[in-house]
Design a protein around this motif. Structure first.
Motif, PDB file in Angstrom:
ATOM      1  N   TYR A  77      59.528  46.373  99.942  1.00 55.44           N
ATOM      2  CA  TYR A  77      58.463  47.218 100.507  1.00 55.44           C
ATOM      3  C   TYR A  77      57.081  46.584 100.323  1.00 55.44           C
ATOM      4  O   TYR A  77      56.180  46.790 101.126  1.00 55.44           O
ATOM      5  N   ALA A  78      56.900  45.779  99.272  1.00 52.14           N
ATOM      6  CA  ALA A  78      55.596  45.173  98.985  1.00 52.14           C
ATOM      7  C   ALA A  78      55.159  44.211 100.075  1.00 52.14           C
ATOM      8  O   ALA A  78      53.976  43.884 100.184  1.00 52.14           O
ATOM      9  N   ASN A  79      56.100  43.736 100.919  1.00 49.87           N
ATOM     10  CA  ASN A  79      55.774  42.757 101.957  1.00 49.87           C
ATOM     11  C   ASN A  79      55.432  43.403 103.296  1.00 49.87           C
ATOM     12  O   ASN A  79      55.199  42.711 104.279  1.00 49.87           O
ATOM     13  N   VAL A  80      55.370  44.737 103.346  1.00 45.87           N
ATOM     14  CA  VAL A  80      55.111  45.447 104.603  1.00 45.87           C
ATOM     15  C   VAL A  80      53.631  45.316 104.976  1.00 45.87           C
ATOM     16  O   VAL A  80      52.744  45.597 104.177  1.00 45.87           O
ATOM     17  N   SER A  81      53.380  44.905 106.222  1.00 44.71           N
ATOM     18  CA  SER A  81      52.003  44.799 106.720  1.00 44.71           C
ATOM     19  C   SER A  81      51.667  45.899 107.722  1.00 44.71           C
ATOM     20  O   SER A  81      50.499  46.196 107.953  1.00 44.71           O
ATOM     21  N   GLY A  82      52.687  46.478 108.331  1.00 41.80           N
ATOM     22  CA  GLY A  82      52.481  47.586 109.264  1.00 41.80           C
ATOM     23  C   GLY A  82      53.475  48.684 108.982  1.00 41.80           C
ATOM     24  O   GLY A  82      54.685  48.436 108.952  1.00 41.80           O
ATOM     25  N   LEU A  83      52.976  49.909 108.747  1.00 40.94           N
ATOM     26  CA  LEU A  83      53.864  51.014 108.389  1.00 40.94           C
ATOM     27  C   LEU A  83      53.638  52.150 109.380  1.00 40.94           C
ATOM     28  O   LEU A  83      52.549  52.745 109.430  1.00 40.94           O
ATOM     29  N   PHE A  84      54.665  52.448 110.175  1.00 42.37           N
ATOM     30  CA  PHE A  84      54.562  53.436 111.241  1.00 42.37           C
ATOM     31  C   PHE A  84      55.414  54.649 110.864  1.00 42.37           C
ATOM     32  O   PHE A  84      56.635  54.589 110.889  1.00 42.37           O
ATOM     33  N   LEU A  85      54.736  55.761 110.519  1.00 39.48           N
ATOM     34  CA  LEU A  85      55.401  56.953 109.989  1.00 39.48           C
ATOM     35  C   LEU A  85      55.114  58.192 110.832  1.00 39.48           C
ATOM     36  O   LEU A  85      55.127  59.314 110.318  1.00 39.48           O
ATOM     37  N   SER A  86      54.870  58.034 112.091  1.00 43.45           N
ATOM     38  CA  SER A  86      54.555  59.190 112.928  1.00 43.45           C
ATOM     39  C   SER A  86      55.762  60.112 113.063  1.00 43.45           C
ATOM     40  O   SER A  86      56.918  59.686 112.905  1.00 43.45           O
ATOM     41  N   ASP A  87      55.472  61.393 113.338  1.00 43.79           N
ATOM     42  CA  ASP A  87      56.516  62.408 113.567  1.00 43.79           C
ATOM     43  C   ASP A  87      57.480  62.529 112.380  1.00 43.79           C
ATOM     44  O   ASP A  87      58.705  62.508 112.541  1.00 43.79           O
ATOM     45  N   ASN A  88      56.929  62.626 111.183  1.00 43.90           N
ATOM     46  CA  ASN A  88      57.717  62.929 109.992  1.00 43.90           C
ATOM     47  C   ASN A  88      57.198  64.245 109.397  1.00 43.90           C
ATOM     48  O   ASN A  88      56.545  65.041 110.103  1.00 43.90           O
ATOM     49  N   ASN A  89      57.455  64.459 108.118  1.00 41.25           N
ATOM     50  CA  ASN A  89      57.020  65.696 107.461  1.00 41.25           C
ATOM     51  C   ASN A  89      56.073  65.425 106.292  1.00 41.25           C
ATOM     52  O   ASN A  89      56.095  66.118 105.280  1.00 41.25           O
ATOM     53  N   LEU A  90      55.238  64.416 106.435  1.00 36.49           N
ATOM     54  CA  LEU A  90      54.289  64.079 105.372  1.00 36.49           C
ATOM     55  C   LEU A  90      53.209  65.158 105.277  1.00 36.49           C
ATOM     56  O   LEU A  90      52.680  65.620 106.291  1.00 36.49           O
ATOM     57  N   THR A  91      52.878  65.527 104.050  1.00 35.56           N
ATOM     58  CA  THR A  91      51.802  66.509 103.830  1.00 35.56           C
ATOM     59  C   THR A  91      50.611  65.893 103.111  1.00 35.56           C
ATOM     60  O   THR A  91      49.544  66.504 103.050  1.00 35.56           O
ATOM     61  N   SER A  92      50.780  64.700 102.550  1.00 36.12           N
ATOM     62  CA  SER A  92      49.695  64.065 101.793  1.00 36.12           C
ATOM     63  C   SER A  92      49.868  62.556 101.830  1.00 36.12           C
ATOM     64  O   SER A  92      50.986  62.038 101.952  1.00 36.12           O
ATOM     65  N   LEU A  93      48.737  61.864 101.709  1.00 35.84           N
ATOM     66  CA  LEU A  93      48.769  60.400 101.620  1.00 35.84           C
ATOM     67  C   LEU A  93      48.544  59.924 100.188  1.00 35.84           C
ATOM     68  O   LEU A  93      48.418  58.716  99.954  1.00 35.84           O
ATOM     69  N   GLY A  94      48.487  60.852  99.241  1.00 37.09           N
ATOM     70  CA  GLY A  94      48.323  60.481  97.843  1.00 37.09           C
ATOM     71  C   GLY A  94      46.988  59.809  97.579  1.00 37.09           C
ATOM     72  O   GLY A  94      45.982  60.079  98.226  1.00 37.09           O
ATOM     73  N   SER A  95      47.013  58.881  96.633  1.00 37.01           N
ATOM     74  CA  SER A  95      45.777  58.185  96.248  1.00 37.01           C
ATOM     75  C   SER A  95      45.657  56.811  96.893  1.00 37.01           C
ATOM     76  O   SER A  95      44.621  56.160  96.775  1.00 37.01           O
ATOM     77  N   GLY A  96      46.721  56.354  97.568  1.00 35.41           N
ATOM     78  CA  GLY A  96      46.696  55.045  98.214  1.00 35.41           C
ATOM     79  C   GLY A  96      47.214  53.916  97.345  1.00 35.41           C
ATOM     80  O   GLY A  96      47.520  52.831  97.843  1.00 35.41           O
TER      81      GLY A  96
END
Length: 344
Positions: A77-96
């Motif tokens: 996961y540490a090598n991810v440069s683009g993360l596409f999470l549209s249309d899920n059930n996320l409620t928060s992005l945390g602290s980053g």
């Protein structure tokens, strides 16, 4: 990396196989491994390859993810440069902090995010952070909690790619066009109260300074405070005389020798003598008070004749009272001959 044509290649590794629910290929034009797992009912991320040859673009939209993954939880996961999470059930992005260090774009459109935390916005504003966001389609709460987000998009509009598409449902207005007072009326009221309070305090301090300017400067000077702002020369700039010489007329012999040296020396002083500069016939006590007040210093020629003189003793008392009132060293005493007694 095994290529079958000019555009698409396959990434093969003995340690990693593409999840059967996903489609994986290498896009040669951008040098990225694309892992496309959209619409596969995922509740967590698939395993990813640990490689430094390629960056990974992970597309996991239209699934059932409820929170952002962390680097420690998922291999590669540490090598991810683009993360596409549209249309899920996320409620928060945390602290980053849980996001990959090399992430350049985060797409969280059409989730259940109501606001971005202060920590996440501070994370976005770190010096080396250039990550962009896609946020539209989330039920952003257009209230006081969204003020920080508004300030961020106003100063960094290029960091939120779809900022024009984020809409405040309650106000029926684009989030980008909202004003602070529309998001949080109480915030504007607070700012107005603070600004009004500061204006009142500044006005009161200004009035106080104008009323007690001289007293304030004297106090600062006597306490060795703000000496860059106030000096003894400034305090005495309105004085008529540099010194008032108080003496008995029986000691005029000393005065006749002292006066030329003080008034005609390398640094001439403006001196006041009662027999030369006072108005004839004017009230003597009033002239003493006025002369002491108009002089930077009072030079006392202390002799037995001075002690025996009623008027000389009055001049000393008035000069002493002025010194106590100003809290400044105004009296210079010249002891002239031996004193026989201190009576009076």
């Amino acid at each position: 990396v095994v290529c079958t044509n000019d555009e698409a290649c396959q990434y093969k590794s003995a340690e990693w196989q593409c999840d059967p629910r996903c489609i994986c290929w290498v896009q040669r034009s951008v040098g990225s491994l694309i892992v496309d797992c959209r619409g596969t009912s995922l509740e967590e991320l698939p395993d990813l390859p640990r490689t430094t040859l390629l960056s990974t673009v992970l597309k996991v939209g239209n699934n059932s993810l409820t929170s952002l993954p962390t680097v420690s939880e998922h291999s590669g996961y540490a090598n991810v440069s683009g993360l596409f999470l549209s249309d899920n059930n996320l409620t928060s992005l945390g602290s980053g902090d849980q996001l990959p260090d090399n992430l350049t774009h985060l797409d969280v459109r059409d989730n259940q995010i109501q606001s971005l935390s202060e920590e996440f916005l501070l994370f976005l504003q770190e010096p080396n952070n250039t990550m962009t966001l896609s946020l539209s389609g989330n039920p952003i709460t257009c209230g006081c909690e969204s003020l920080s987000l508004l300030f961020f998009v106003r100063t960094n509009p290029q960091r939120v790619r779809d900022i024009a598409d984020i809409v405040c449902t309650k106000q029926k207005k684009s989030f980008q066009q909202m004003e602070a007072f529309e998001l949080c009326p109480s915030y504007v009221l607070l700012i107005s109260c603070v600004v009004g309070g500061l204006v009142i305090v500044i006005c009161l301090l200004t009035v106080f300074y104008l009323m007690f300017q001289q007293e304030l400067k004297i106090w600062l000077y006597n306490n060795n405070l703000c000496l860059w702002w106030v000096s003894e020369e400034e305090l005495d700039k309105d004085k008529t005389y540099d010194a008032f010489i108080s003496y008995s007329h029986k000691d005029e012999e000393l005065i006749s020798k002292l006066l030329p040296k003080l008034e005609s020396g390398p640094h001439p002083f403006r001196l006041c003598l009662h027999d030369r500069d006072w108005l004839v016939g004017d009230c003597i006590p009033e002239q003493i008070v006025r002369t002491v007040d108009d002089s930077k210093r009072v030079i006392i020629v202390l002799s037995q004749h001075f002690i025996d003189s009623v008027w000389a003793r009055m001049e000393f008392r008035i000069a002493y009272q002025a010194t106590l009132q100003d809290k400044r060293k105004r009296i210079i005493i010249i002891l002239y001959r031996e004193l026989e007694h201190m009576n009076g």
